[in-house]
Design an enzyme around this catalytic site. Structure first.
Site, PDB file in Angstrom:
ATOM      1  N   ASN A   1       0.313   3.520  11.188  1.00 39.13           N
ATOM      2  CA  ASN A   1      -0.486   3.830  12.391  1.00 39.13           C
ATOM      3  C   ASN A   1       0.080   3.077  13.582  1.00 39.13           C
ATOM      4  OD1 ASN A   1      -1.868   1.541  10.660  1.00 39.13           O
ATOM      5  ND2 ASN A   1      -2.354   1.096  12.796  1.00 39.13           N
TER       6      ASN A   1
ATOM      7  N   HIS B   1      -8.529   1.863   6.462  1.00 41.06           N
ATOM      8  CA  HIS B   1      -7.756   1.703   5.222  1.00 41.06           C
ATOM      9  C   HIS B   1      -7.437   3.063   4.618  1.00 41.06           C
ATOM     10  CE1 HIS B   1      -5.966  -0.269   1.872  1.00 41.06           C
ATOM     11  NE2 HIS B   1      -6.859   0.194   1.002  1.00 41.06           N
TER      12      HIS B   1
ATOM     13  N   MET C   1      -1.225  -7.445   7.280  1.00 46.93           N
ATOM     14  CA  MET C   1      -2.072  -8.474   6.668  1.00 46.93           C
ATOM     15  C   MET C   1      -1.426  -9.124   5.439  1.00 46.93           C
ATOM     16  SD  MET C   1      -5.665  -6.403   6.898  1.00 46.93           S
ATOM     17  CE  MET C   1      -6.107  -5.437   8.349  1.00 46.93           C
ATOM     18  N   SER C   2      -0.110  -9.089   5.360  1.00 45.09           N
ATOM     19  CA  SER C   2       0.525  -9.624   4.138  1.00 45.09           C
ATOM     20  C   SER C   2       1.917 -10.176   4.439  1.00 45.09           C
ATOM     21  CB  SER C   2       0.640  -8.513   3.087  1.00 45.09           C
ATOM     22  OG  SER C   2       1.585  -7.540   3.503  1.00 45.09           O
TER      23      SER C   2
ATOM     24  N   HIS D   1      -3.172  -0.233  -4.485  1.00 44.02           N
ATOM     25  CA  HIS D   1      -2.206  -1.090  -5.169  1.00 44.02           C
ATOM     26  C   HIS D   1      -2.267  -0.791  -6.665  1.00 44.02           C
ATOM     27  CE1 HIS D   1      -1.039  -4.048  -1.915  1.00 44.02           C
ATOM     28  NE2 HIS D   1      -1.933  -3.276  -1.334  1.00 44.02           N
TER      29      HIS D   1
ATOM     30  N   HIS E   1      -3.901 -10.556  -1.212  1.00 44.75           N
ATOM     31  CA  HIS E   1      -3.891 -10.873   0.213  1.00 44.75           C
ATOM     32  C   HIS E   1      -4.831 -12.043   0.471  1.00 44.75           C
ATOM     33  CE1 HIS E   1      -3.075  -6.558  -0.248  1.00 44.75           C
ATOM     34  NE2 HIS E   1      -2.327  -6.653   0.827  1.00 44.75           N
TER      35      HIS E   1
ATOM     36  N   ALA F   1       2.460  -2.102   4.347  1.00 45.85           N
ATOM     37  CA  ALA F   1       2.050  -1.118   5.347  1.00 45.85           C
ATOM     38  C   ALA F   1       1.721  -1.891   6.613  1.00 45.85           C
ATOM     39  CB  ALA F   1       0.830  -0.355   4.856  1.00 45.85           C
TER      40      ALA F   1
ATOM     41  N   TYR G   1      -7.038 -12.210   2.605  1.00 46.25           N
ATOM     42  CA  TYR G   1      -8.401 -11.756   2.902  1.00 46.25           C
ATOM     43  C   TYR G   1      -9.206 -11.419   1.648  1.00 46.25           C
ATOM     44  CZ  TYR G   1      -6.444  -6.994   2.394  1.00 46.25           C
ATOM     45  OH  TYR G   1      -5.817  -5.880   1.931  1.00 46.25           O
ATOM     46  N   GLU G   2      -8.548 -11.361   0.482  1.00 45.50           N
ATOM     47  CA  GLU G   2      -9.294 -11.047  -0.741  1.00 45.50           C
ATOM     48  C   GLU G   2     -10.039 -12.267  -1.280  1.00 45.50           C
ATOM     49  OE1 GLU G   2      -7.218  -8.413  -3.708  1.00 45.50           O
ATOM     50  OE2 GLU G   2      -5.560  -8.751  -2.312  1.00 45.50           O
TER      51      GLU G   2
ATOM     52  N   SER H   1       0.834  -1.214   0.000  1.00 51.41           N
ATOM     53  CA  SER H   1       0.000   0.000   0.000  1.00 51.41           C
ATOM     54  C   SER H   1       0.864   1.258   0.000  1.00 51.41           C
ATOM     55  CB  SER H   1      -0.887   0.042   1.245  1.00 51.41           C
ATOM     56  OG  SER H   1      -1.795  -1.008   1.223  1.00 51.41           O
TER      57      SER H   1
END
Ligand code: HPA
Length: 268
Positions: free
Chosen positions: A230, A242, A206-207, A59, A81, A111, A83-84, A29
């Site tokens: 963050n 996001h 998450m990656s 992306h 990812h 990120a 989660y996709e 990201s």
């Protein structure tokens, strides 16, 4: 190597030339713009049958093969990812293609949220190790004994040293730390963040972990750098979303880009 990877590598070499690629870069990201600075040939993932959709906003889903700071690179402008699509192995084919193109190194970027007060939003962290908090694995179902991949030195010592050297040479502050993989797409709860802090995590995202496992499986040396977008849940009043990730990513991304360029320059 899968037949599909060989076919795709031949297609890519047909468009971009046959010179062997040295380094593969996976952009997370806020980093997609680096793909546009490569002097080479861009191919949208949609034109590469079997490549994942990689549709997360922020992306840039294309593969660019060419020259970056004098090194022949393959830049993956986006990743898929877990989660996709529920597929931890979604980046297997792109990484097989990378290997087939001749690369020996994969550097992933992402990120991440920080668990360390001394690593605030806008800082960057070189991964020294990871914790697979998701319990998922991209090699589940792989039928050969090659699936038992040692992960002791997953984040290559020499690559990490070279990245830190590049950080120093470019006057860029880069921390070192452990990244925990959380499946997403919801963010973590404060209790989950407390739990992984206790377990030894410095950052959460998450990656990256599935790609590093796949890279090691394929015999690629691996390294990864996080941009901190963050403080992790419960660690500050900063919002977590996001859109906040996308808004904050460029701060660390500028530092990360300096380190990556310095690292590549030093390879020549
Ligand atoms: N958690 C998980 N993934 C992230 C975060 C976070 O706080 N920030 C950016 N990606």
């Amino acid at each position: 190597m899968s037949k599909n990877a060989e076919t795709l590598a031949a297609q890519i070499q047909g468009a971009a030339g046959k010179d062997p690629v040295k380094v593969g870069l996976i952009l997370g990201s806020g980093l997609g713009h680096i793909a546009d600075t490569v002097d080479g040939v861009a191919i949208p993932y949609d034109d590469l049958p079997g490549f994942p959709h990689a549709g997360v906003s922020g992306h840039n889903p294309k593969l660019v093969v060419g020259d970056l700071e004098g090194v022949r690179v393959a830049v993956f402008g986006g990743r898929s990812h877990y989660y996709e699509n529920g597929k931890a192995e979604a980046m297997r084919l792109p990484l097989e293609v990378l290997k087939e193109l001749g690369a020996d190194t994969m550097i992933a970027t992402n990120a991440a949220g920080s668990l360390r007060p001394d690593m605030p939003t806008g800082s960057i962290m070189c991964l020294s190790d990871h914790i697979n908090f998701s319990g998922l694995n991209p090699l589940i179902g792989e039928p050969t004994d090659a699936r038992f991949v040692p992960m002791t030195d997953a984040y290559d010592t020499d690559l990490r040293a070279a990245l830190h050297k590049a950080a120093k040479a470019t006057d860029t502050n880069m921390a070192d730390g452990v990244y925990a993989w959380y499946s997403g797409p919801s963010f973590e709860t404060p209790a989950e963040i407390k739990a992984i802090a206790t377990l030894g995590a410095d950052a959460v995202g998450m990656s990256t972990v599935p790609e590093v496992i796949l890279a090691r499986f394929l015999g690629l040396k691996a390294a990864a750098i996080s941009t901190i977008t963050n403080m992790a849940a419960g660690m500050s009043d900063e919002s977590i979303s996001h859109s906040h990730t996308k808004a904050m990513a460029p701060i660390g991304a500028a530092k990360l880009e300096k380190v990556l360029r310095g690292f590549l320059k030093a390879q020549t």
